[in-house]
Scaffold this active site. Sequence first.
Site, PDB file in Angstrom:
ATOM      1  N   GLU A 120      26.467  42.528  37.910  1.00  0.00           N
ATOM      2  CA  GLU A 120      26.753  43.418  38.943  1.00  0.00           C
ATOM      3  C   GLU A 120      27.751  44.560  37.634  1.00  0.00           C
ATOM      4  O   GLU A 120      27.252  45.754  37.707  1.00  0.00           O
ATOM      5  CB  GLU A 120      28.160  43.628  39.543  1.00  0.00           C
ATOM      6  CG  GLU A 120      28.737  44.592  40.696  1.00  0.00           C
ATOM      7  CD  GLU A 120      30.266  44.223  41.755  1.00  0.00           C
ATOM      8  OE1 GLU A 120      29.530  42.726  42.433  1.00  0.00           O
ATOM      9  OE2 GLU A 120      31.305  43.914  41.115  1.00  0.00           O
ATOM     10  N   ASP A 121      27.870  43.970  36.557  1.00  0.00           N
ATOM     11  CA  ASP A 121      28.397  45.084  35.276  1.00  0.00           C
ATOM     12  C   ASP A 121      27.988  45.401  34.427  1.00  0.00           C
ATOM     13  O   ASP A 121      29.033  45.448  33.443  1.00  0.00           O
ATOM     14  CB  ASP A 121      30.010  44.775  35.227  1.00  0.00           C
ATOM     15  CG  ASP A 121      30.762  44.736  36.838  1.00  0.00           C
ATOM     16  OD1 ASP A 121      30.474  45.684  37.365  1.00  0.00           O
ATOM     17  OD2 ASP A 121      31.799  44.146  36.726  1.00  0.00           O
TER      18      ASP A 121
ATOM     19  N   ASP B  19      30.558  38.303  37.271  1.00  0.00           N
ATOM     20  CA  ASP B  19      30.068  39.825  37.338  1.00  0.00           C
ATOM     21  C   ASP B  19      29.047  40.798  36.412  1.00  0.00           C
ATOM     22  O   ASP B  19      29.279  41.558  36.015  1.00  0.00           O
ATOM     23  CB  ASP B  19      31.554  40.379  36.955  1.00  0.00           C
ATOM     24  CG  ASP B  19      32.703  40.826  37.751  1.00  0.00           C
ATOM     25  OD1 ASP B  19      32.581  40.230  39.002  1.00  0.00           O
ATOM     26  OD2 ASP B  19      33.378  40.557  37.333  1.00  0.00           O
TER      27      ASP B  19
ATOM     28  N   ASP C   2      37.959  35.165  43.126  1.00  0.00           N
ATOM     29  CA  ASP C   2      38.146  36.683  42.588  1.00  0.00           C
ATOM     30  C   ASP C   2      39.177  37.722  43.364  1.00  0.00           C
ATOM     31  O   ASP C   2      39.564  38.114  42.008  1.00  0.00           O
ATOM     32  CB  ASP C   2      36.643  37.142  42.529  1.00  0.00           C
ATOM     33  CG  ASP C   2      36.443  38.837  41.953  1.00  0.00           C
ATOM     34  OD1 ASP C   2      36.960  38.965  41.255  1.00  0.00           O
ATOM     35  OD2 ASP C   2      35.551  39.081  42.645  1.00  0.00           O
TER      36      ASP C   2
ATOM     37  N   HIS D 149      38.839  38.261  32.396  1.00  0.00           N
ATOM     38  CA  HIS D 149      38.357  37.834  34.498  1.00  0.00           C
ATOM     39  C   HIS D 149      38.032  37.121  34.684  1.00  0.00           C
ATOM     40  O   HIS D 149      38.183  35.968  35.687  1.00  0.00           O
ATOM     41  CB  HIS D 149      37.951  39.271  34.459  1.00  0.00           C
ATOM     42  CG  HIS D 149      37.957  39.616  36.480  1.00  0.00           C
ATOM     43  ND1 HIS D 149      39.301  38.411  37.072  1.00  0.00           N
ATOM     44  CD2 HIS D 149      37.047  39.496  37.082  1.00  0.00           C
ATOM     45  CE1 HIS D 149      38.267  38.623  38.198  1.00  0.00           C
ATOM     46  NE2 HIS D 149      36.568  38.962  38.521  1.00  0.00           N
TER      47      HIS D 149
HETATM   48 ZN    ZN Z   1      35.526  39.445  39.471  1.00  0.00          ZN
END
Ligand code: ZN
Length: 188
Positions: free
Chosen positions: A64-65, A61, A128, A34
């Site tokens: 965040e992830d 990301d 995104d 991604h």
């Molecule tokens: Zn993303």
Amino acid sequence: MDSVSLILKALEFAAVRHRTQFRKGKDKSPYINHPIQVANLLANEAGEKDPVLLSAAMLHDVIEDTVETKKEKKELIDQIRKLFGEEVLSVTLEVTDDNSLGKKNRKQMQIEHAPKLSVKAKKLKIADKIMNVRDIIVNPPEKWSLLRIRKYLDWSEKVVAGLRGVNPKLEDIFDESLRAGRAGYSGK
Ligand code: ZN
């Protein structure tokens, strides 16, 4: 550091951070696909060659992830600053949701924050959203109902409404993806 080196370093860093994660779509592709697709879209479809933007796209990301605690988050932020510099960090942070908020709140915050983002963060966020809409078209999350998909498309349109005016090509690609997504899930 030269542009190519910075972008490849960001790619490698993100690949390690996301190494155990997979996308929600039914083909369960590795998560790193991604961010690579977002960076590739910016460079090769939207003509964006700025290494800060492309590095932030690779990293967009990870905060965040890939952290669970506040301490881990702080350590990761320090690491990104040290390895990639203040500007890459700041664009990455701008597109990071506040995980202390509930999901519904986070979605609302994205709509409200969109117009306040920097130009680079706006470009990154449109890219995104394009990739997420494209993913829904070709490879939807297994458990998502038609209604959930339609709501997602409506929400991404609202977020992108606040991001416009930074790259017409990117906006056209978003509009076309949204149109294709709606056509595919019209339920008619
Ligand atoms: Zn993303």
